[in-house]
Enzyme design. Structure first.
Site, short mmCIF file in Angstrom:
data_model
loop_
_atom_site.label_atom_id
_atom_site.label_comp_id
_atom_site.label_asym_id
_atom_site.label_seq_id
_atom_site.Cartn_x
_atom_site.Cartn_y
_atom_site.Cartn_z
N ASP A 92 33.39 3.13 -53.73
CA ASP A 92 32.96 3.46 -52.38
C ASP A 92 31.84 2.47 -52.04
O ASP A 92 30.87 2.36 -52.79
CB ASP A 92 32.46 4.91 -52.31
N ASN A 100 28.60 -2.15 -40.62
CA ASN A 100 29.28 -2.14 -39.32
C ASN A 100 28.27 -2.08 -38.17
O ASN A 100 28.44 -2.76 -37.16
CB ASN A 100 30.24 -0.94 -39.23
N HIS A 105 32.15 -4.56 -36.60
CA HIS A 105 33.33 -4.14 -37.37
C HIS A 105 34.14 -5.31 -37.93
O HIS A 105 34.78 -5.17 -38.96
CB HIS A 105 34.23 -3.23 -36.50
N ASP A 109 35.19 -5.51 -41.68
CA ASP A 109 36.55 -5.77 -42.17
C ASP A 109 36.54 -6.87 -43.23
O ASP A 109 37.24 -6.78 -44.25
CB ASP A 109 37.47 -6.18 -41.02
N GLU A 135 36.08 2.72 -46.55
CA GLU A 135 35.56 1.80 -47.55
C GLU A 135 35.80 2.30 -48.97
O GLU A 135 35.10 1.94 -49.90
CB GLU A 135 34.06 1.57 -47.31
#
Length: 176
Positions: A92, A100, A105, A109, A135
């Protein structure tokens, strides 16, 4: 007698036409079977592509949850049958919301992609790697507990040096 000869000739002509028609029907039947086999093969290939698309995460190319269920079950069955070990690692990304929020974003990504690629690079070929969502990444490793711990530590060590540079690229420290 002439009538019998004429009738015989007519019957022979009819038999020849029937034989030609039968040959044409057999040829058409063969062509249709060939076309059916070809279309069936094409359909199977398209279906396999659709299954692959349904089981892959579009962003990372890793398996998604559906792919994990399909491949993971097979791997678990294999390990039970052979008596092999299976380690499950769950990753995680820490503070991902902040990535973000601070960088957008698209950068988020790129972070997920880079981490997914590092997982692929460090895992073995028979390991199953999946993006569970957001994530979170899972790795089913065909290894003992100690082997799974070593992989987890190598990944943790490698990923702990990820930095986001000001121009929105990921950088890995040269010491990793």
């Amino acid at each position: 007698n002439r009538e019998l000869v004429a009738l015989s000739q007519s019957l022979r002509a009819l038999v020849r036409r029937l034989q030609r028609a039968e040959g044409a029907v057999e040829q058409m039947h063969s062509q249709v079977e060939s076309q059916i086999a070809e279309k069936t093969s094409e359909l199977q290939a398209v279906n396999q592509s659709l299954i692959e698309l349904a089981e892959r995460d579009a962003l990372t190319g890793l398996l998604n949850r559906r792919g994990l269920e399909a491949r993971g079950q097979g791997l678990m069955t294999q390990m039970q049958e052979t008596g092999g070990d299976l380690s499950i690692l769950l990753l995680d990304i820490d503070h991902f919301k902040a990535v973000n929020d601070l960088h957008g974003h698209l950068v988020g990504d790129k972070v997920i992609q880079a981490i997914a690629w590092q997982c692929l690079a460090m895992a073995r070929g028979e390991d199953v790697i999946c993006r569970l969502g957001g994530e979170e990444i899972a790795i089913l490793s065909c290894s003992s507990l100690s082997g799974g711990m070593k992989l987890a530590e190598r990944l943790r060590s490698r990923l702990s040096v990820v930095r986001i540079t000001s121009n929105a690229f990921l950088a890995f420290s040269p010491r990793s």
